[in-house]
Design a protein around this motif. Structure first.
Motif, PDB file in Angstrom:
ATOM      1  N   ARG A 149       8.931   0.778   1.789  1.00 49.92           N
ATOM      2  CA  ARG A 149       9.825   1.004   0.702  1.00 49.92           C
ATOM      3  C   ARG A 149      10.140   2.481   0.045  1.00 49.92           C
ATOM      4  O   ARG A 149       9.041   2.641  -0.346  1.00 49.92           O
ATOM      5  N   GLY A 150      11.279   2.695  -0.422  1.00 49.76           N
ATOM      6  CA  GLY A 150      11.251   4.154  -1.039  1.00 49.76           C
ATOM      7  C   GLY A 150      11.702   4.367  -2.289  1.00 49.76           C
ATOM      8  O   GLY A 150      12.303   3.210  -2.218  1.00 49.76           O
ATOM      9  N   TRP A 151      10.626   4.160  -3.557  1.00 57.03           N
ATOM     10  CA  TRP A 151      11.030   4.225  -5.144  1.00 57.03           C
ATOM     11  C   TRP A 151       9.945   4.835  -5.533  1.00 57.03           C
ATOM     12  O   TRP A 151       9.799   5.615  -5.000  1.00 57.03           O
ATOM     13  N   LEU A 152      11.468   5.028  -6.694  1.00 59.47           N
ATOM     14  CA  LEU A 152      10.587   5.561  -7.988  1.00 59.47           C
ATOM     15  C   LEU A 152      10.496   5.069  -9.143  1.00 59.47           C
ATOM     16  O   LEU A 152      11.152   4.227  -9.661  1.00 59.47           O
ATOM     17  N   ASN A 153       9.791   6.115 -10.221  1.00 60.87           N
ATOM     18  CA  ASN A 153       9.749   4.829 -11.313  1.00 60.87           C
ATOM     19  C   ASN A 153      10.030   5.853 -12.161  1.00 60.87           C
ATOM     20  O   ASN A 153       9.988   6.771 -12.924  1.00 60.87           O
ATOM     21  N   ASN A 154      11.390   5.067 -12.843  1.00 58.65           N
ATOM     22  CA  ASN A 154      12.184   5.493 -13.629  1.00 58.65           C
ATOM     23  C   ASN A 154      12.413   4.799 -15.094  1.00 58.65           C
ATOM     24  O   ASN A 154      12.715   3.293 -15.547  1.00 58.65           O
ATOM     25  N   ASP A 155      11.359   5.581 -16.001  1.00 62.42           N
ATOM     26  CA  ASP A 155      10.614   4.913 -17.805  1.00 62.42           C
ATOM     27  C   ASP A 155      10.268   3.667 -17.657  1.00 62.42           C
ATOM     28  O   ASP A 155      10.765   2.660 -18.213  1.00 62.42           O
ATOM     29  N   GLY A 156       9.510   3.486 -16.235  1.00 58.91           N
ATOM     30  CA  GLY A 156       8.459   1.824 -15.734  1.00 58.91           C
ATOM     31  C   GLY A 156       9.787   1.555 -15.277  1.00 58.91           C
ATOM     32  O   GLY A 156       8.968  -0.105 -15.014  1.00 58.91           O
ATOM     33  N   LYS A 157      10.686   1.727 -14.629  1.00 57.86           N
ATOM     34  CA  LYS A 157      11.241   0.786 -14.047  1.00 57.86           C
ATOM     35  C   LYS A 157      10.939   1.114 -12.649  1.00 57.86           C
ATOM     36  O   LYS A 157      11.316   2.401 -12.228  1.00 57.86           O
ATOM     37  N   GLU A 158      11.176   0.587 -11.627  1.00 54.05           N
ATOM     38  CA  GLU A 158      11.009   0.672 -10.258  1.00 54.05           C
ATOM     39  C   GLU A 158      12.456   0.664  -9.301  1.00 54.05           C
ATOM     40  O   GLU A 158      13.094  -0.290  -9.529  1.00 54.05           O
ATOM     41  N   ILE A 159      12.593   1.830  -9.006  1.00 56.27           N
ATOM     42  CA  ILE A 159      13.984   1.833  -8.533  1.00 56.27           C
ATOM     43  C   ILE A 159      14.083   2.245  -6.628  1.00 56.27           C
ATOM     44  O   ILE A 159      13.331   3.117  -6.920  1.00 56.27           O
ATOM     45  N   GLN A 182       0.394  -1.219  -0.144  1.00 60.99           N
ATOM     46  CA  GLN A 182       0.302   0.027  -0.209  1.00 60.99           C
ATOM     47  C   GLN A 182       1.124   1.272   0.168  1.00 60.99           C
ATOM     48  O   GLN A 182       2.190   1.390   0.574  1.00 60.99           O
ATOM     49  N   LEU A 183       0.991   2.181  -0.761  1.00 66.13           N
ATOM     50  CA  LEU A 183       1.141   3.334  -0.367  1.00 66.13           C
ATOM     51  C   LEU A 183       1.385   4.583   0.095  1.00 66.13           C
ATOM     52  O   LEU A 183      -0.368   5.335   0.771  1.00 66.13           O
ATOM     53  N   LEU A 184       2.039   4.666   1.132  1.00 66.90           N
ATOM     54  CA  LEU A 184       1.047   6.343   2.184  1.00 66.90           C
ATOM     55  C   LEU A 184       1.944   7.238   1.109  1.00 66.90           C
ATOM     56  O   LEU A 184       1.205   8.182   1.869  1.00 66.90           O
ATOM     57  N   ILE A 185       2.723   7.190   0.156  1.00 60.44           N
ATOM     58  CA  ILE A 185       3.505   8.438  -0.186  1.00 60.44           C
ATOM     59  C   ILE A 185       3.027   8.252  -1.665  1.00 60.44           C
ATOM     60  O   ILE A 185       3.728   7.123  -1.667  1.00 60.44           O
ATOM     61  N   GLU A 186       2.896   9.150  -2.351  1.00 58.79           N
ATOM     62  CA  GLU A 186       2.697   8.652  -3.902  1.00 58.79           C
ATOM     63  C   GLU A 186       3.795   9.884  -4.628  1.00 58.79           C
ATOM     64  O   GLU A 186       3.131  10.772  -4.547  1.00 58.79           O
ATOM     65  N   PRO A 236       5.323  18.340  -5.620  1.00 62.10           N
ATOM     66  CA  PRO A 236       5.233  16.875  -5.829  1.00 62.10           C
ATOM     67  C   PRO A 236       6.152  16.143  -5.402  1.00 62.10           C
ATOM     68  O   PRO A 236       7.119  16.181  -5.411  1.00 62.10           O
ATOM     69  N   SER A 237       5.865  14.896  -5.312  1.00 63.94           N
ATOM     70  CA  SER A 237       6.784  13.925  -3.781  1.00 63.94           C
ATOM     71  C   SER A 237       7.187  13.318  -5.789  1.00 63.94           C
ATOM     72  O   SER A 237       6.527  13.547  -6.580  1.00 63.94           O
ATOM     73  N   LEU A 238       8.988  13.684  -5.125  1.00 65.83           N
ATOM     74  CA  LEU A 238       9.660  12.418  -6.414  1.00 65.83           C
ATOM     75  C   LEU A 238       9.626  10.904  -6.792  1.00 65.83           C
ATOM     76  O   LEU A 238      10.488  10.594  -6.746  1.00 65.83           O
ATOM     77  N   TYR A 239       8.780  10.674  -5.378  1.00 68.02           N
ATOM     78  CA  TYR A 239       8.885   9.239  -5.070  1.00 68.02           C
ATOM     79  C   TYR A 239       7.955   8.700  -4.149  1.00 68.02           C
ATOM     80  O   TYR A 239       7.488   9.507  -3.377  1.00 68.02           O
ATOM     81  N   ASN A 240       7.713   7.348  -4.081  1.00 72.62           N
ATOM     82  CA  ASN A 240       6.375   6.275  -3.430  1.00 72.62           C
ATOM     83  C   ASN A 240       7.389   5.523  -2.081  1.00 72.62           C
ATOM     84  O   ASN A 240       8.206   5.951  -2.625  1.00 72.62           O
ATOM     85  N   ILE A 241       6.481   5.726  -1.686  1.00 72.79           N
ATOM     86  CA  ILE A 241       6.764   5.126  -0.282  1.00 72.79           C
ATOM     87  C   ILE A 241       5.822   3.634  -0.366  1.00 72.79           C
ATOM     88  O   ILE A 241       4.611   4.426   0.634  1.00 72.79           O
ATOM     89  N   GLU A 242       6.040   2.679  -0.156  1.00 75.16           N
ATOM     90  CA  GLU A 242       5.279   1.546   0.187  1.00 75.16           C
ATOM     91  C   GLU A 242       6.194   0.429   1.303  1.00 75.16           C
ATOM     92  O   GLU A 242       6.850   0.412   1.715  1.00 75.16           O
ATOM     93  N   THR A 243       4.405   0.246   1.855  1.00 73.97           N
ATOM     94  CA  THR A 243       4.524  -1.117   2.519  1.00 73.97           C
ATOM     95  C   THR A 243       4.870  -1.829   1.821  1.00 73.97           C
ATOM     96  O   THR A 243       4.805  -2.383   1.079  1.00 73.97           O
ATOM     97  N   ILE A 244       5.865  -2.863   2.348  1.00 77.30           N
ATOM     98  CA  ILE A 244       6.108  -4.243   2.350  1.00 77.30           C
ATOM     99  C   ILE A 244       5.535  -4.963   2.937  1.00 77.30           C
ATOM    100  O   ILE A 244       5.279  -6.497   2.464  1.00 77.30           O
TER     101      ILE A 244
END
Length: 170
Positions: A39-49, A18-22, A71-79
């Motif tokens: 985890r903190g991650w971002l979308n780089n041309d369709g690839k999750e980093i 679930q995304l806490l930050i989008e 706007p947030s530069l990244y997502n924070i998602e629950t693992i």
């Protein structure tokens, strides 16, 4: 004293993935993780980093978004299932002004995170993927135990296949 810090916060529970930050949206809250991993991650041309894992005892948010209404530069998602305490920045600032212990606790947490970022940045420049994995294994065994391998590979900047090869040499 932690209970004093969290007493006015709202307790929230989230399931895995679930995304806490989008990414692309403005963060309105920050969180303190009581239980679970994000985890903190971002979308780089369709690839999750993946660039960060946050465990119990961490304050998390998209800081540039929260502080500057960008706007947030990244997502924070629950693992895994997560229990957090959340608050708006305004509420937390008021609480810090009333209680210096809260401010000290918060800034100590941020200083520790800054040092981790600095070490990660330098490691990405000078160390091989195998050296980065070995350091991760020695310094943060909870990541190896609790994080899926494909996220670890992304965090190390390698493919899952490369990570499997490194792990088999250990």
């Amino acid at each position: 004293m932690l209970s004093t810090i969290l007493s006015d916060f709202e307790q929230e529970k989230f399931g895995p993935k679930q995304l806490l930050i989008e990414e692309g949206k403005i963060a309105r809250k920050f969180y303190y993780i009581e239980k679970g991993v994000t985890r903190g991650w971002l979308n780089n041309d369709g690839k999750e980093i993946t660039f960060q894992f946050m465990f119990e005892g961490a304050f998390i948010s998209s800081w540039e978004s929260l502080f500057y209404s960008l706007p947030s530069l990244y997502n924070i998602e629950t693992i895994e299932p997560v229990t957090v305490y959340s608050a708006s920045l305004e509420d937390f600032k008021q609480k810090m002004e009333r209680n210096p212990y809260i401010k000290d606790f918060y800034y100590n947490n941020l200083q520790q995170r800054l040092l981790k970022y600095q070490k990660l940045f330098i490691s990405r420049i000078k160390d091989t993927p195998e050296e980065r994995y070995n350091q991760l294994f020695e310094q943060s065994p909870e990541i190896i135990r609790r994080i899926p391998q494909h996220y670890i590979a992304s965090y190390l900047g390698i493919t899952s296949v490369s990570l499997s090869r490194i792990r088999s040499r250990r």
